[in-house]
Design a protein around this motif. Sequence first.
Motif, mmCIF file in Angstrom:
data_model
loop_
_atom_site.group_PDB
_atom_site.id
_atom_site.type_symbol
_atom_site.label_atom_id
_atom_site.label_comp_id
_atom_site.label_asym_id
_atom_site.label_seq_id
_atom_site.Cartn_x
_atom_site.Cartn_y
_atom_site.Cartn_z
ATOM 1 N N GLU A 26 0.990 -1.427 -0.098
ATOM 2 C CA GLU A 26 -0.061 -0.096 -0.052
ATOM 3 C C GLU A 26 1.080 1.433 -0.036
ATOM 4 O OE1 GLU A 26 -2.606 -0.810 3.487
ATOM 5 O OE2 GLU A 26 -4.768 -1.588 2.440
ATOM 6 N N LEU A 27 0.464 2.223 -0.928
ATOM 7 C CA LEU A 27 1.328 3.562 -1.427
ATOM 8 C C LEU A 27 0.966 4.710 -0.923
ATOM 9 C CD1 LEU A 27 3.278 2.123 -4.456
ATOM 10 C CD2 LEU A 27 4.636 3.020 -1.767
ATOM 11 N N TYR A 28 0.923 5.149 -0.370
ATOM 12 C CA TYR A 28 0.387 6.443 0.245
ATOM 13 C C TYR A 28 1.070 7.863 -0.211
ATOM 14 C CZ TYR A 28 -1.274 4.033 2.980
ATOM 15 O OH TYR A 28 -2.040 2.383 4.523
ATOM 16 N N PRO A 29 0.542 8.466 -1.829
ATOM 17 C CA PRO A 29 1.422 9.321 -2.308
ATOM 18 C C PRO A 29 0.817 10.992 -2.415
ATOM 19 C CG PRO A 29 0.142 8.486 -3.898
ATOM 20 C CD PRO A 29 0.203 7.363 -2.359
ATOM 21 N N ALA A 87 0.587 8.012 14.817
ATOM 22 C CA ALA A 87 -0.430 8.540 13.777
ATOM 23 C C ALA A 87 1.075 9.119 13.149
ATOM 24 C CB ALA A 87 -1.183 9.277 13.404
ATOM 25 N N MET A 88 0.935 10.036 11.981
ATOM 26 C CA MET A 88 1.819 10.949 11.683
ATOM 27 C C MET A 88 2.074 12.291 12.009
ATOM 28 S SD MET A 88 4.376 9.972 9.765
ATOM 29 C CE MET A 88 5.181 11.172 8.305
ATOM 30 N N ASP A 89 0.435 12.445 12.228
ATOM 31 C CA ASP A 89 0.483 13.940 13.376
ATOM 32 C C ASP A 89 -0.093 14.491 14.214
ATOM 33 O OD1 ASP A 89 -1.778 12.600 12.987
ATOM 34 O OD2 ASP A 89 -3.187 13.551 11.884
ATOM 35 N N SER A 90 0.673 12.925 15.010
ATOM 36 C CA SER A 90 0.261 12.986 16.630
ATOM 37 C C SER A 90 1.753 13.654 16.814
ATOM 38 C CB SER A 90 0.987 11.193 17.412
ATOM 39 O OG SER A 90 -0.242 10.360 16.470
ATOM 40 N N VAL A 150 1.161 17.810 -9.548
ATOM 41 C CA VAL A 150 2.545 17.284 -8.267
ATOM 42 C C VAL A 150 2.458 15.814 -7.568
ATOM 43 C CG1 VAL A 150 4.552 17.286 -7.345
ATOM 44 C CG2 VAL A 150 2.941 19.667 -9.096
ATOM 45 N N ILE A 151 2.552 14.656 -8.708
ATOM 46 C CA ILE A 151 2.558 13.813 -7.610
ATOM 47 C C ILE A 151 3.122 13.152 -6.843
ATOM 48 C CG2 ILE A 151 1.795 11.189 -7.081
ATOM 49 C CD1 ILE A 151 0.395 11.703 -9.658
ATOM 50 N N ARG A 152 4.154 13.476 -5.091
ATOM 51 C CA ARG A 152 4.846 12.748 -4.380
ATOM 52 C C ARG A 152 5.229 11.590 -3.894
ATOM 53 N NH1 ARG A 152 4.552 17.940 -4.090
ATOM 54 N NH2 ARG A 152 5.897 19.486 -4.888
ATOM 55 N N LEU A 153 5.653 10.529 -4.366
ATOM 56 C CA LEU A 153 5.608 9.167 -3.840
ATOM 57 C C LEU A 153 6.743 7.915 -3.028
ATOM 58 C CD1 LEU A 153 3.505 6.257 -4.282
ATOM 59 C CD2 LEU A 153 5.074 6.330 -6.470
ATOM 60 N N GLY A 154 6.787 7.912 -2.173
ATOM 61 C CA GLY A 154 7.937 7.449 -1.633
ATOM 62 C C GLY A 154 6.671 6.100 -0.248
ATOM 63 N N ASN A 155 7.878 5.564 0.407
ATOM 64 C CA ASN A 155 7.551 4.356 0.681
ATOM 65 C C ASN A 155 7.085 4.399 2.262
ATOM 66 O OD1 ASN A 155 9.974 4.906 2.346
ATOM 67 N ND2 ASN A 155 10.735 3.347 1.725
ATOM 68 N N ILE A 156 6.738 5.366 2.909
ATOM 69 C CA ILE A 156 6.021 5.282 3.844
ATOM 70 C C ILE A 156 4.272 4.984 4.044
ATOM 71 C CG2 ILE A 156 4.534 7.490 3.546
ATOM 72 C CD1 ILE A 156 5.193 9.581 5.448
ATOM 73 N N ASP A 157 4.155 4.322 5.105
ATOM 74 C CA ASP A 157 2.837 3.232 5.705
ATOM 75 C C ASP A 157 2.386 4.799 6.849
ATOM 76 O OD1 ASP A 157 1.211 2.440 6.727
ATOM 77 O OD2 ASP A 157 2.266 -0.195 6.778
ATOM 78 N N LEU A 158 1.394 4.811 6.232
ATOM 79 C CA LEU A 158 0.627 5.920 7.445
ATOM 80 C C LEU A 158 -0.807 4.753 7.932
ATOM 81 C CD1 LEU A 158 -0.532 8.832 5.326
ATOM 82 C CD2 LEU A 158 0.951 8.663 6.156
ATOM 83 N N GLU A 159 -0.379 3.629 7.600
ATOM 84 C CA GLU A 159 -1.517 2.847 8.035
ATOM 85 C C GLU A 159 -0.521 1.736 9.239
ATOM 86 O OE1 GLU A 159 -5.779 3.493 6.706
ATOM 87 O OE2 GLU A 159 -4.309 2.426 4.919
ATOM 88 N N ALA A 160 0.393 1.703 9.645
ATOM 89 C CA ALA A 160 1.701 1.343 9.863
ATOM 90 C C ALA A 160 0.803 0.787 11.546
ATOM 91 C CB ALA A 160 3.536 1.672 9.768
#
Length: 180
Positions: free
Chosen positions: A68-71, A170-173, A155-165
């Motif tokens: 699963e990817l989160y661009p 959470a990333m915004d915690s 503009v699409i930015r695509l990396g290997n972050i997993d936002l639902e790991a």
Amino acid sequence: APSPFPVQRTEVRFVGPAGMKIAWFAPAPNGKPGFGPQYLEAPARYNFLQAAIYRLKLSDVPNRPGVELYPTLEVVPAKAKTCTFLAHSAVPVSFTEEDFEQVASGNFVVKVIYLPDPQFQDLASTGPDEVVSSRLEPGVDPICEAQRRGSILLVIRLGNIDLEAPNTPAMDSPNPFHAH
């Protein structure tokens, strides 16, 4: 002269890979933001608000079970050079095997979809073109390169972050060590 039909949204056509699911982060019915149950399945279209950045979730990627990817998808506001195109045409977005390979090997991919200025337009095609960071010389900024050739649409930015790991904040915690 300003267009009599101001274009507030950009229609994005997710070309492929076929069968891939695309969802995006939005407030759920309970008011909490998250990736909702609604999703598109490529090929599909959606009208995204301009001047906004969406966090997408790509799943059911062909040949990549469980990935699963989160661009992010940045939708650039229409300009004089792009409003006529955007009033009549969808902007094609496709994720390629090469893009997924780059991310799988830890690289960060930036795709810039732009409308070429006439001198950069291939006579065979009149639609948008794209600059992909993985195909540029090292150090070349794909956004600058696309601006040089035309007017940016997405503009699409695509990396290997997993936002639902699982089992991680959470990333915004907020930082628990930060004094309020």
